[in-house]
Design a protein around this motif. Structure first.
Motif, PDB file in Angstrom:
ATOM      1  N   ASP A 113       0.178  34.970  51.864  1.00 27.00           N
ATOM      2  CA  ASP A 113      -0.715  33.822  52.174  1.00 27.00           C
ATOM      3  C   ASP A 113      -0.580  33.243  50.662  1.00 27.00           C
ATOM      4  N   LEU A 114      -0.193  32.152  50.383  1.00 24.69           N
ATOM      5  CA  LEU A 114      -0.166  31.391  49.269  1.00 24.69           C
ATOM      6  C   LEU A 114      -1.502  31.177  48.695  1.00 24.69           C
ATOM      7  N   ARG A 115      -2.393  31.033  49.615  1.00 24.59           N
ATOM      8  CA  ARG A 115      -3.977  30.620  49.308  1.00 24.59           C
ATOM      9  C   ARG A 115      -4.413  31.935  48.489  1.00 24.59           C
ATOM     10  N   ILE A 116      -4.047  33.107  49.065  1.00 22.99           N
ATOM     11  CA  ILE A 116      -4.633  34.147  48.343  1.00 22.99           C
ATOM     12  C   ILE A 116      -4.015  34.373  46.864  1.00 22.99           C
ATOM     13  N   LEU A 117      -2.645  34.419  47.100  1.00 26.29           N
ATOM     14  CA  LEU A 117      -1.781  34.578  45.871  1.00 26.29           C
ATOM     15  C   LEU A 117      -2.403  33.463  44.823  1.00 26.29           C
ATOM     16  N   PHE A 118      -2.518  32.227  44.979  1.00 28.57           N
ATOM     17  CA  PHE A 118      -2.888  31.335  44.115  1.00 28.57           C
ATOM     18  C   PHE A 118      -4.185  31.286  43.534  1.00 28.57           C
ATOM     19  N   ALA A 119      -5.171  31.966  44.524  1.00 26.67           N
ATOM     20  CA  ALA A 119      -6.583  32.286  44.417  1.00 26.67           C
ATOM     21  C   ALA A 119      -6.797  33.185  43.408  1.00 26.67           C
ATOM     22  N   VAL A 120      -5.914  34.299  43.368  1.00 27.47           N
ATOM     23  CA  VAL A 120      -6.081  35.307  42.391  1.00 27.47           C
ATOM     24  C   VAL A 120      -5.312  35.042  40.983  1.00 27.47           C
TER      25      VAL A 120
END
Length: 100
Positions: free
Chosen positions: A77-84
């Protein structure tokens, strides 16, 4: 009107200073570091996607396991990846995916 929202946070586990963190200077360093963090009992069973978070001096701030899938794939999930990545204030990242 007062609005309440949830705060997203990243938790660092460990009690060492960043000056003691390993420095990534080659792909061999990165591969050795990642291999040592993988669960050896599941390394050939499930696909896993991780991100290594680095500071400006290429010192490892941490490793985050983004997703673990099944035998034939894992979804990131790119949203999780970029959030981290953004929340950790990392200057560089190394993306890693292990599949046997």
């Amino acid at each position: 009107m007062k609005t309440k929202v949830n705060e997203i946070s990243i938790k660092y586990q460990g009690n060492f200073k960043i000056s003691q963190a390993p420095k990534i200077s080659s792909s061999v360093n990165a591969a050795e570091l990642l291999y040592n963090t993988w669960n050896k009992d599941q390394i050939g069973l499930q696909e896993t996607f991780k991100v290594v978070l680095l500071n400006n001096a290429n010192k490892v701030k941490g490793i985050f396991e983004v997703s673990t899938g099944g035998i034939t794939g894992t979804l990131v999930d790119l949203r999780i990846l970029f959030a981290v990545i953004l929340k950790s204030l990392s200057c560089s990242v190394i993306l890693a995916h292990y599949v046997k």
